[in-house]
Design an enzyme around this catalytic site. Sequence first.
Site, PDB file in Angstrom:
ATOM      1  N   HIS A  52       0.861  -1.187   0.000  1.00  0.00           N
ATOM      2  CA  HIS A  52       0.000   0.000   0.000  1.00  0.00           C
ATOM      3  C   HIS A  52       0.896   1.234   0.000  1.00  0.00           C
ATOM      4  O   HIS A  52       2.015   1.204   0.540  1.00  0.00           O
ATOM      5  CB  HIS A  52      -0.884   0.017   1.246  1.00  0.00           C
ATOM      6  CG  HIS A  52      -1.862  -1.098   1.309  1.00  0.00           C
ATOM      7  ND1 HIS A  52      -2.891  -1.105   2.217  1.00  0.00           N
ATOM      8  CD2 HIS A  52      -1.995  -2.237   0.585  1.00  0.00           C
ATOM      9  CE1 HIS A  52      -3.610  -2.201   2.063  1.00  0.00           C
ATOM     10  NE2 HIS A  52      -3.081  -2.906   1.073  1.00  0.00           N
ATOM     11  N   GLU A  54       0.835   3.942   1.717  1.00  0.00           N
ATOM     12  CA  GLU A  54       1.231   4.405   3.052  1.00  0.00           C
ATOM     13  C   GLU A  54       2.408   3.596   3.578  1.00  0.00           C
ATOM     14  O   GLU A  54       3.373   4.156   4.107  1.00  0.00           O
ATOM     15  CB  GLU A  54       0.073   4.277   4.055  1.00  0.00           C
ATOM     16  CG  GLU A  54      -1.187   4.999   3.664  1.00  0.00           C
ATOM     17  CD  GLU A  54      -2.212   4.107   2.994  1.00  0.00           C
ATOM     18  OE1 GLU A  54      -3.409   4.246   3.285  1.00  0.00           O
ATOM     19  OE2 GLU A  54      -1.817   3.261   2.150  1.00  0.00           O
ATOM     20  N   CYS A  81      -6.221   1.587   5.846  1.00  0.00           N
ATOM     21  CA  CYS A  81      -6.730   0.316   6.372  1.00  0.00           C
ATOM     22  C   CYS A  81      -6.130   0.063   7.759  1.00  0.00           C
ATOM     23  O   CYS A  81      -5.323   0.848   8.262  1.00  0.00           O
ATOM     24  CB  CYS A  81      -6.369  -0.812   5.408  1.00  0.00           C
ATOM     25  SG  CYS A  81      -4.590  -1.168   5.362  1.00  0.00           S
ATOM     26  N   CYS A  84      -2.200  -0.169   7.660  1.00  0.00           N
ATOM     27  CA  CYS A  84      -1.537   1.126   7.482  1.00  0.00           C
ATOM     28  C   CYS A  84      -1.757   2.050   8.679  1.00  0.00           C
ATOM     29  O   CYS A  84      -0.844   2.763   9.091  1.00  0.00           O
ATOM     30  CB  CYS A  84      -2.009   1.776   6.193  1.00  0.00           C
ATOM     31  SG  CYS A  84      -1.461   0.866   4.725  1.00  0.00           S
TER      32      CYS A  84
END
Length: 147
Positions: A52, A54, A81, A84
């Site tokens: 991801h 992040e 999420c 993260c």
Amino acid sequence: MNDEYFMSIAIEEAHQAAAEDEIPVGACLVRAGKVILQEHNRTRQMQNPLAHCEKLILDQAQEMGLKYMQDCTLYVTLEPCLMCSGMIVLSRLGRLVYGASDPKSGACGSVYQTLKDKHFNHHPELRRGVLAADCALVLTDFFRNKR
């Protein structure tokens, strides 16, 4: 420069992700009023479901020697999420700004409240909904074109 300006950079990253057939989420990390890192999702490119934007940014920041990031702001086009948001807390990020909410798996208010969990000793400042419609449009256009 303000939150909208930096979110527009994250949106550019989301567009880049869409062009690369990645889920179009983008992010940038700001310190002392300057973008120091920017990234987009790369789960397909890296064949890694954890790639991801992040996480990629926080990993790169660690590699740059930023062990803790109290003086940094992370801008993300989609609410982080659970994975993260946990990384955001553990890296001691000073501030998180996100655009679109994620009612399915958002962990910063929509489904979970990771950043405000009383069990953690760090609670980043949070701002929601910056350029939310623009952030959501990148996602809806991407999935509409997939169907």
